[in-house]
Design an enzyme around this catalytic site. Structure first.
Site, PDB file in Angstrom:
ATOM      1  N   ASN A  10       0.873  -1.178   0.000  1.00  0.00           N
ATOM      2  CA  ASN A  10       0.000   0.000   0.000  1.00  0.00           C
ATOM      3  C   ASN A  10       0.910   1.228   0.000  1.00  0.00           C
ATOM      4  O   ASN A  10       1.492   1.585   1.016  1.00  0.00           O
ATOM      5  CB  ASN A  10      -0.880  -0.043   1.257  1.00  0.00           C
ATOM      6  CG  ASN A  10      -1.819   1.144   1.331  1.00  0.00           C
ATOM      7  OD1 ASN A  10      -1.787   2.036   0.479  1.00  0.00           O
ATOM      8  ND2 ASN A  10      -2.642   1.158   2.353  1.00  0.00           N
ATOM      9  N   ARG A  87      -2.698  -2.039  -3.362  1.00  0.00           N
ATOM     10  CA  ARG A  87      -3.896  -1.232  -3.154  1.00  0.00           C
ATOM     11  C   ARG A  87      -3.807  -0.003  -4.060  1.00  0.00           C
ATOM     12  O   ARG A  87      -2.776   0.674  -4.092  1.00  0.00           O
ATOM     13  CB  ARG A  87      -3.966  -0.775  -1.700  1.00  0.00           C
ATOM     14  CG  ARG A  87      -5.106   0.175  -1.475  1.00  0.00           C
ATOM     15  CD  ARG A  87      -5.053   0.771  -0.102  1.00  0.00           C
ATOM     16  NE  ARG A  87      -6.164   1.689   0.047  1.00  0.00           N
ATOM     17  CZ  ARG A  87      -6.089   2.826   0.723  1.00  0.00           C
ATOM     18  NH1 ARG A  87      -4.969   3.187   1.299  1.00  0.00           N
ATOM     19  NH2 ARG A  87      -7.136   3.613   0.810  1.00  0.00           N
ATOM     20  N   HIS A 176     -13.016   3.045   0.675  1.00  0.00           N
ATOM     21  CA  HIS A 176     -13.044   1.986   1.700  1.00  0.00           C
ATOM     22  C   HIS A 176     -13.738   0.722   1.200  1.00  0.00           C
ATOM     23  O   HIS A 176     -14.213  -0.092   2.005  1.00  0.00           O
ATOM     24  CB  HIS A 176     -13.790   2.436   2.990  1.00  0.00           C
ATOM     25  CG  HIS A 176     -13.121   3.515   3.762  1.00  0.00           C
ATOM     26  ND1 HIS A 176     -13.840   4.487   4.423  1.00  0.00           N
ATOM     27  CD2 HIS A 176     -11.817   3.783   4.003  1.00  0.00           C
ATOM     28  CE1 HIS A 176     -13.012   5.309   5.041  1.00  0.00           C
ATOM     29  NE2 HIS A 176     -11.776   4.913   4.786  1.00  0.00           N
ATOM     30  N   ARG A 237     -11.180  15.568   8.660  1.00  0.00           N
ATOM     31  CA  ARG A 237     -12.030  15.982   7.532  1.00  0.00           C
ATOM     32  C   ARG A 237     -13.433  16.335   8.026  1.00  0.00           C
ATOM     33  O   ARG A 237     -13.977  15.660   8.897  1.00  0.00           O
ATOM     34  CB  ARG A 237     -12.137  14.840   6.508  1.00  0.00           C
ATOM     35  CG  ARG A 237     -10.888  14.689   5.667  1.00  0.00           C
ATOM     36  CD  ARG A 237     -10.980  13.447   4.799  1.00  0.00           C
ATOM     37  NE  ARG A 237     -10.048  12.436   5.243  1.00  0.00           N
ATOM     38  CZ  ARG A 237     -10.020  11.174   4.817  1.00  0.00           C
ATOM     39  NH1 ARG A 237     -10.888  10.761   3.921  1.00  0.00           N
ATOM     40  NH2 ARG A 237      -9.128  10.337   5.268  1.00  0.00           N
ATOM     41  N   GLU A 381      -7.945  -5.238   5.479  1.00  0.00           N
ATOM     42  CA  GLU A 381      -7.848  -4.934   4.047  1.00  0.00           C
ATOM     43  C   GLU A 381      -6.707  -5.707   3.383  1.00  0.00           C
ATOM     44  O   GLU A 381      -6.824  -6.133   2.240  1.00  0.00           O
ATOM     45  CB  GLU A 381      -7.681  -3.422   3.865  1.00  0.00           C
ATOM     46  CG  GLU A 381      -8.969  -2.694   4.220  1.00  0.00           C
ATOM     47  CD  GLU A 381      -8.798  -1.208   4.445  1.00  0.00           C
ATOM     48  OE1 GLU A 381      -9.079  -0.447   3.539  1.00  0.00           O
ATOM     49  OE2 GLU A 381      -8.366  -0.825   5.544  1.00  0.00           O
TER      50      GLU A 381
END
Ligand code: AMP
Length: 394
Positions: A10, A87, A176, A237, A381
């Site tokens: 990743n 990823r 996601h 965020r 993941e």
């Protein structure tokens, strides 16, 4: 056939997370992180079993990090590395599933870079470095957006002029996806339901947060949109704000687009509301001593999450369960309990004892008697990326 090994990568712009996944082992035999790549402080850290090690690679970039990681992965895998899974954040409308890398796939990732200008180019650097170093190994890409490509148009279109969609790809994509897919499948296994005949509300709550409605193994709606800024309150965020906010700030304060972007992505969310921290653990501690900002941040976070889940319910014909995952979803019994209090209208209620038990990687059901099922499911993941890679190798 011996159990196969997949190296999962990743890649960020200056970091590279990696894990070696063995198909028959629950834990990763090797995992680590290369950070500050491209700077004099570049470093690779890894863990094999309980042993942690660090190697400085001054001015090393992704390629040098991978050069350090490959012999480790080969050694831990007993010389049998079967493939690499990468990823990739944005696959746009071109990628609806994971795929083996070839020239057309690389071109597709490049073509979608305008939708994820910080992420896709970094992901590509990792892929190209890995392909140059391991030319004989099959390599697979797994997109954050692919799972959500099953959304119907009424869920993914914005009510803006059509040419913005047709000519400029302006629509909701969602992110996601790998996590939502993994945990909804695990939830079906935990309740012994067929994945392709089950319906889930999923809340992935980490530094980034999103909800998803999953019907028969497909995403039908999700809270993130064109970018990962839409939807829930997150660490730094803002999630949803009035779309006219940036116009207002430009007119009244003379802010530039860069100032608005920085404020909404890096200075908002839990951090902006609390004035204290983006980290839920810090907020929990501050809450206990009555910190007003931390209390407000917690309350807004939980209320907005519940509101989003209630909205996602519109996409489901029935609810087999509500799933919490991600660092906050897997660990914060307080967030789960408070969120569920706002969902009484659906008869959701938590069992306090079961809720307190499910932390630090413990999966389980936390609903009170009479409530629809509520599950805590640790996400993974890396394992999902390895599973996709193995499936494509087959
Ligand atoms: P992730 O991005 O999935 O690693 O999640 C990061 C978030 O999980 C941060 O906001 C952490 O504060 C939060 N988190 C991790 N452990 C806990 C915990 N024990 N209680 C509350 N929040 C936690």
């Amino acid at each position: 056939m011996p159990a196969r090994n997949i190296l999962v990568i990743n890649c960020g712009s200056s970091s590279l997370k990696f894990a070696l996944v063995n198909e028959s082992q629950d834990t990763f035999p090797l995992q680590g992180l290369a950070e500050r790549l491209g700077s004099p402080e570049a470093v690779v850290q890894w863990q094999i079993g309980d042993t942690k090690e660090t190697r400085q690679i001054p001015n090393g970039a992704h390629r040098e990090a991978l050069e350090a990681i490959l012999p480790l992965a080969q050694e831990v895998a007993g010389g049998q590395l079967d493939g690499i899974g990468h990823r990739v954040v944005h696959g746009g409308e071109d990628f609806t599933a994971s795929c083996l890398i070839d020239d057309a796939v690389l071109e597709g990732i490049r073509a979608n870079a305008q939708l994820a200008p910080l992420h896709n180019p970094a992901n590509l650097i990792g892929i190209e470095a890995a392909m140059a170093l391991f030319p004989g190994l099959p390599q697979v890409v797994v997109f954050d957006t692919a799972f959500h490509q099953a959304m119907p148009d009424y869920a993914y279109r914005y009510a803006v002029p059509e040419f913005l969609y047709k000519e400029h790809a302006v629509r909701r994509y969602g992110f996601h996806g790998t996590s939502h897919r993994f945990v909804s499948k695990r939830a079906a296994e935990m309740l012994q339901l067929p994945v392709d005949d089950s319906c889930w509300l999923v809340a992935h709550l980490g530094n980034g947060c999103s909800t998803c409605a999953v019907v028969n193994g497909e995403s039908r709606d999700t809270s993130m949109g064109l970018t990962p800024l839409e939807g829930l309150v997150m660490g730094t965020r803002s999630g949803d704000v009035d779309p006219a906010l940036h116009i207002h700030l430009t007119r009244t304060l003379g802010w530039t687009i860069e100032q608005v972007d920085n404020m909404l992505t890096r200075e908002s969310g839990l951090k902006g509301l609390s004035g204290l921290s983006n980290d839920m653990r810090t907020l929990h501690e501050a809450l206990e001593s009555g910190h007003a900002g931390a209390t407000l941040a917690f309350e807004v976070f939980c209320y907005r999450l519940a509101k989003s889940l209630a909205g996602m319910a519109c996409a489901l014909p029935q609810v087999n369960g509500l799933v919490f995952t991600g660092g906050i979803g897997e660990n914060s019994a307080a967030v789960r309990a408070r969120t569920i209090e706002h969902l009484k209208v659906f008869n959701f209620a938590v069992d306090a004892e079961a809720n307190a038990r499910c932390t630090r990687g413990v999966a389980g059901q936390i609903q009170a008697e009479g409530s629809p099922r509520i599950l805590v499911v640790p996400t993974n993941e890396e394992r999902q990326i390895a599973l996709d890679t193995l499936e494509l190798l087959d």
